[in-house]
Design a protein around this motif. Structure first.
Motif, PDB file in Angstrom:
ATOM      1  N   GLY A 125       0.823  -1.200   0.000  1.00 24.97           N
ATOM      2  CA  GLY A 125       0.000   0.000   0.000  1.00 24.97           C
ATOM      3  C   GLY A 125       0.857   1.250   0.000  1.00 24.97           C
ATOM      4  N   THR A 126       2.058   1.146   0.520  1.00 25.24           N
ATOM      5  CA  THR A 126       3.007   2.260   0.544  1.00 25.24           C
ATOM      6  C   THR A 126       4.183   1.992  -0.382  1.00 25.24           C
ATOM      7  OG1 THR A 126       2.421   2.750   2.845  1.00 25.24           O
ATOM      8  CG2 THR A 126       4.477   3.706   2.013  1.00 25.24           C
ATOM      9  N   VAL A 127       4.655   0.740  -0.405  1.00 23.87           N
ATOM     10  CA  VAL A 127       5.800   0.383  -1.248  1.00 23.87           C
ATOM     11  C   VAL A 127       5.536  -0.918  -2.004  1.00 23.87           C
ATOM     12  CG1 VAL A 127       7.480   1.532   0.259  1.00 23.87           C
ATOM     13  CG2 VAL A 127       6.973  -0.908   0.599  1.00 23.87           C
ATOM     14  N   TYR A 128       6.257  -1.056  -3.122  1.00 27.95           N
ATOM     15  CA  TYR A 128       6.346  -2.330  -3.819  1.00 27.95           C
ATOM     16  C   TYR A 128       7.631  -3.000  -3.373  1.00 27.95           C
ATOM     17  CZ  TYR A 128       2.753  -0.893  -7.220  1.00 27.95           C
ATOM     18  OH  TYR A 128       1.587  -0.505  -7.832  1.00 27.95           O
ATOM     19  N   VAL A 129       7.570  -4.282  -3.073  1.00 34.56           N
ATOM     20  CA  VAL A 129       8.757  -5.066  -2.749  1.00 34.56           C
ATOM     21  C   VAL A 129       8.972  -6.056  -3.883  1.00 34.56           C
ATOM     22  CG1 VAL A 129       9.890  -6.581  -1.090  1.00 34.56           C
ATOM     23  CG2 VAL A 129       8.277  -4.841  -0.285  1.00 34.56           C
ATOM     24  N   PHE A 130      10.069  -5.884  -4.621  1.00 30.80           N
ATOM     25  CA  PHE A 130      10.386  -6.737  -5.768  1.00 30.80           C
ATOM     26  C   PHE A 130      11.391  -7.806  -5.350  1.00 30.80           C
ATOM     27  CE2 PHE A 130       9.175  -2.660  -7.480  1.00 30.80           C
ATOM     28  CZ  PHE A 130       8.461  -2.938  -8.637  1.00 30.80           C
ATOM     29  N   PHE A 131      11.064  -9.050  -5.647  1.00 33.45           N
ATOM     30  CA  PHE A 131      12.009 -10.155  -5.510  1.00 33.45           C
ATOM     31  C   PHE A 131      12.227 -10.736  -6.903  1.00 33.45           C
ATOM     32  CE2 PHE A 131      10.215 -10.225  -1.156  1.00 33.45           C
ATOM     33  CZ  PHE A 131      11.389 -10.183  -0.412  1.00 33.45           C
ATOM     34  N   PRO A 132      13.159 -10.176  -7.673  1.00 34.16           N
ATOM     35  CA  PRO A 132      13.405 -10.741  -9.010  1.00 34.16           C
ATOM     36  C   PRO A 132      14.005 -12.135  -8.887  1.00 34.16           C
ATOM     37  CG  PRO A 132      14.362  -8.533  -8.765  1.00 34.16           C
ATOM     38  CD  PRO A 132      14.011  -9.017  -7.405  1.00 34.16           C
ATOM     39  N   LYS A 133      13.644 -13.003  -9.831  1.00 35.00           N
ATOM     40  CA  LYS A 133      14.301 -14.301  -9.904  1.00 35.00           C
ATOM     41  C   LYS A 133      15.728 -14.078 -10.396  1.00 35.00           C
ATOM     42  CE  LYS A 133      14.007 -18.856 -12.075  1.00 35.00           C
ATOM     43  NZ  LYS A 133      13.269 -19.715 -13.049  1.00 35.00           N
ATOM     44  N   TYR A 134      16.719 -14.620  -9.694  1.00 29.17           N
ATOM     45  CA  TYR A 134      18.101 -14.377 -10.108  1.00 29.17           C
ATOM     46  C   TYR A 134      19.025 -15.458  -9.591  1.00 29.17           C
ATOM     47  CZ  TYR A 134      19.391 -12.896  -5.362  1.00 29.17           C
ATOM     48  OH  TYR A 134      19.655 -12.884  -4.006  1.00 29.17           O
ATOM     49  N   SER A 135      20.132 -15.583 -10.299  1.00 26.40           N
ATOM     50  CA  SER A 135      21.245 -16.400  -9.822  1.00 26.40           C
ATOM     51  C   SER A 135      22.509 -15.554  -9.769  1.00 26.40           C
ATOM     52  CB  SER A 135      21.469 -17.606 -10.743  1.00 26.40           C
ATOM     53  OG  SER A 135      21.755 -17.172 -12.070  1.00 26.40           O
ATOM     54  N   GLU A 136      22.424 -14.358 -10.373  1.00 24.55           N
ATOM     55  CA  GLU A 136      23.582 -13.460 -10.437  1.00 24.55           C
ATOM     56  C   GLU A 136      23.099 -12.015 -10.419  1.00 24.55           C
ATOM     57  OE1 GLU A 136      27.170 -12.266 -13.599  1.00 24.55           O
ATOM     58  OE2 GLU A 136      25.691 -13.807 -14.099  1.00 24.55           O
ATOM     59  N   VAL A 137      23.860 -11.167  -9.755  1.00 23.44           N
ATOM     60  CA  VAL A 137      23.620  -9.723  -9.778  1.00 23.44           C
ATOM     61  C   VAL A 137      24.872  -9.065 -10.337  1.00 23.44           C
ATOM     62  CG1 VAL A 137      23.045  -7.654  -8.458  1.00 23.44           C
ATOM     63  CG2 VAL A 137      22.107  -9.878  -7.770  1.00 23.44           C
ATOM     64  N   ASP A 138      24.712  -8.227 -11.342  1.00 26.98           N
ATOM     65  CA  ASP A 138      25.869  -7.669 -12.042  1.00 26.98           C
ATOM     66  C   ASP A 138      25.740  -6.159 -12.166  1.00 26.98           C
ATOM     67  OD1 ASP A 138      28.262  -7.608 -13.396  1.00 26.98           O
ATOM     68  OD2 ASP A 138      27.461  -8.400 -15.273  1.00 26.98           O
ATOM     69  N   LEU A 139      26.863  -5.507 -12.390  1.00 28.36           N
ATOM     70  CA  LEU A 139      26.893  -4.083 -12.702  1.00 28.36           C
ATOM     71  C   LEU A 139      27.269  -3.940 -14.167  1.00 28.36           C
ATOM     72  CD1 LEU A 139      26.789  -1.101 -11.590  1.00 28.36           C
ATOM     73  CD2 LEU A 139      29.294  -1.247 -11.460  1.00 28.36           C
ATOM     74  N   VAL A 140      26.377  -3.341 -14.951  1.00 31.21           N
ATOM     75  CA  VAL A 140      26.627  -3.118 -16.380  1.00 31.21           C
ATOM     76  C   VAL A 140      27.020  -1.658 -16.564  1.00 31.21           C
ATOM     77  CG1 VAL A 140      25.634  -3.111 -18.690  1.00 31.21           C
ATOM     78  CG2 VAL A 140      25.018  -4.911 -17.065  1.00 31.21           C
ATOM     79  N   ARG A 141      28.109  -1.444 -17.285  1.00 27.49           N
ATOM     80  CA  ARG A 141      28.628  -0.099 -17.505  1.00 27.49           C
ATOM     81  C   ARG A 141      28.583   0.241 -18.993  1.00 27.49           C
ATOM     82  NH1 ARG A 141      32.585  -2.516 -17.407  1.00 27.49           N
ATOM     83  NH2 ARG A 141      34.110  -0.925 -17.971  1.00 27.49           N
ATOM     84  N   LYS A 142      28.571   1.516 -19.268  1.00 22.81           N
ATOM     85  CA  LYS A 142      28.690   2.081 -20.609  1.00 22.81           C
ATOM     86  C   LYS A 142      27.424   1.899 -21.452  1.00 22.81           C
ATOM     87  CE  LYS A 142      31.742   2.404 -24.626  1.00 22.81           C
ATOM     88  NZ  LYS A 142      32.970   1.904 -25.282  1.00 22.81           N
ATOM     89  N   ASP A 143      27.125   0.670 -21.883  1.00 30.51           N
ATOM     90  CA  ASP A 143      25.988   0.435 -22.781  1.00 30.51           C
ATOM     91  C   ASP A 143      24.787  -0.054 -21.993  1.00 30.51           C
ATOM     92  OD1 ASP A 143      27.472   1.107 -25.091  1.00 30.51           O
ATOM     93  OD2 ASP A 143      28.346  -0.907 -25.130  1.00 30.51           O
ATOM     94  N   ARG A 144      23.654   0.627 -22.158  1.00 30.48           N
ATOM     95  CA  ARG A 144      22.446   0.295 -21.415  1.00 30.48           C
ATOM     96  C   ARG A 144      21.995  -1.129 -21.731  1.00 30.48           C
ATOM     97  NH1 ARG A 144      19.646   4.247 -23.026  1.00 30.48           N
ATOM     98  NH2 ARG A 144      18.159   3.255 -24.410  1.00 30.48           N
ATOM     99  N   PRO A 145      21.653  -1.920 -20.704  1.00 31.52           N
ATOM    100  CA  PRO A 145      21.201  -3.302 -20.934  1.00 31.52           C
ATOM    101  C   PRO A 145      19.978  -3.349 -21.846  1.00 31.52           C
ATOM    102  CG  PRO A 145      21.690  -2.931 -18.617  1.00 31.52           C
ATOM    103  CD  PRO A 145      21.740  -1.597 -19.278  1.00 31.52           C
ATOM    104  N   SER A 146      19.946  -4.353 -22.685  1.00 34.58           N
ATOM    105  CA  SER A 146      18.852  -4.501 -23.646  1.00 34.58           C
ATOM    106  C   SER A 146      17.704  -5.311 -23.052  1.00 34.58           C
ATOM    107  CB  SER A 146      19.359  -5.184 -24.910  1.00 34.58           C
ATOM    108  OG  SER A 146      18.292  -5.502 -25.772  1.00 34.58           O
ATOM    109  N   LYS A 147      16.487  -4.863 -23.316  1.00 35.95           N
ATOM    110  CA  LYS A 147      15.309  -5.597 -22.859  1.00 35.95           C
ATOM    111  C   LYS A 147      15.168  -6.931 -23.580  1.00 35.95           C
ATOM    112  CE  LYS A 147      12.732  -1.465 -21.532  1.00 35.95           C
ATOM    113  NZ  LYS A 147      11.520  -0.631 -21.769  1.00 35.95           N
ATOM    114  N   SER A 148      15.851  -7.074 -24.699  1.00 41.64           N
ATOM    115  CA  SER A 148      15.792  -8.334 -25.433  1.00 41.64           C
ATOM    116  C   SER A 148      16.674  -9.412 -24.811  1.00 41.64           C
ATOM    117  CB  SER A 148      16.207  -8.110 -26.893  1.00 41.64           C
ATOM    118  OG  SER A 148      17.553  -7.670 -26.973  1.00 41.64           O
ATOM    119  N   ASP A 149      17.523  -9.024 -23.851  1.00 36.23           N
ATOM    120  CA  ASP A 149      18.353  -9.991 -23.138  1.00 36.23           C
ATOM    121  C   ASP A 149      17.470 -10.705 -22.117  1.00 36.23           C
ATOM    122  OD1 ASP A 149      20.120 -11.436 -21.601  1.00 36.23           O
ATOM    123  OD2 ASP A 149      21.573  -9.803 -21.357  1.00 36.23           O
TER     124      ASP A 149
END
Length: 324
Positions: A125-149
């Motif tokens: 009601g105040t916030v959304y809590v997102f739990f994405p399915k993942y096995s890895e968390v990464d930092l992407v630099r320079k080129d914006r990640p593609s939604k097609s990935d």
């Protein structure tokens, strides 16, 4: 007065009002980029000057340089439209879209707000809590990640950029960071920063030995970045006086799990923090970065991408992504 002159007057008055509205929105929304602030202020003053000269009467201007100035001011009015559109899009990017598919957690026990087998979203009601399915968390630099990935289940801005620059420069990323197992030393570390790192399948928030934590993550082939520390061991450590409402975001640890927490709608920062404390967030770093920088999206279990804040700015050059 000729019809053409009347139409010109209506155009000048319309563009003056539009420039006043655009600048007011820019100022109130605190979309602070020093260069753009000067541009919008200058554009507004130019329209006001053109209107004053029109009302006085262009035919009365005998001094040729002054008459030329009037024509230049009139011609500048064409810039008001793209300026207004840019500001309008920037304001839209500060508003969170609704997520009807989220689970109603308004009356749910906090300890039941947990990740599932697929990406899951709770709405308190105040916030959304997102739990994405993942096995890895990464930092992407320079080129914006593609939604097609299709491996990416969450994408949003990560570290602050030190300067507004179209071109990518590693040093512009504030805070030491790691990506793809490589450590990058930043000249813009801040004492108020905390480090978030992910390696060997585990996440970690570090508030003291931040650079060492980042190097450890890099040595293990992991990733990480620094942002303002928000909550440490369930204690608020960020002193942030924000006098207006807006949408806020944090990368956080809740019930021992990694998640992203966004405000459902625009609210004051103290309201956002009260909800994080009510939920019992253990550790958290600040993730909100203002108009345009809030660009973010997630992938539904069906594979469809849901955009949260859709306006990317061209001078944003790093993102945190969750990969399944």
């Amino acid at each position: 007065m000729k019809v053409s002159e009347r139409l010109k007057g209506m155009w000048i008055m319309g563009m003056t009002l539009l420039s006043l509205g655009a600048y007011t929105a820019f100022f109130v929304a605190q979309m602070w980029l020093n260069l753009l602030h000067a541009v919008y202020l200058g554009l507004m003053l130019m329209q006001i000057a053109a209107l004053i000269m029109y009302l006085w009467g262009p035919e009365k201007i005998a001094f040729k340089p002054l008459k030329l100035l009037y024509h230049l001011l009139y011609a500048s009015s064409i810039l008001v439209l793209p300026a207004f559109i840019f500001i309008f899009m920037g304001l839209i990017s500060q508003y969170h879209v609704s997520i009807p598919a989220s689970i109603d957690a308004s009356n749910m026990a906090v300890e039941e707000i947990l990740p599932g087998d697929e990406t899951v979203i709770y709405n308190t009601g105040t916030v959304y809590v997102f739990f994405p399915k993942y096995s890895e968390v990464d930092l992407v630099r320079k080129d914006r990640p593609s939604k097609s990935d299709k491996s990416i289940t969450w994408c949003s801005g990560a570290a602050f950029q030190h300067t507004v620059s179209i071109g990518f420069d590693e040093d512009d990323i504030e805070g030491d960071h790691a990506s793809g197992g490589v450590f990058y030393d930043s000249p813009y570390d801040k004492d108020a920063f905390a480090a978030f790192v992910f390696y060997d399948g585990n996440f970690r928030f570090e508030f003291e030995n931040k650079t060492e934590a980042m190097k450890t993550a890099a040595d293990a082939g992991g990733a990480g970045f620094m942002q303002f520390a928000l909550i440490r061991d369930k204690e608020v450590v960020m002193n942030f006086d924000r006098p207006r409402a807006r949408c806020y975001r944090t990368l956080a640890e809740l019930n021992g799990q990694l998640c992203i927490i966004d405000s459902v709608k625009m609210l004051h920062f103290d309201e956002f923090m009260e909800e994080l404390q009510r939920l019992g967030v253990t550790n958290a770093v600040y993730m909100d970065m203002g108009a345009g920088w809030n660009y973010s999206w997630y992938r539904c279990p069906t594979g469809k991408v849901k955009t949260l804040f859709g306006l990317p700015v061209p001078w944003s050059h790093n993102w945190v992504v969750f990969r399944q």
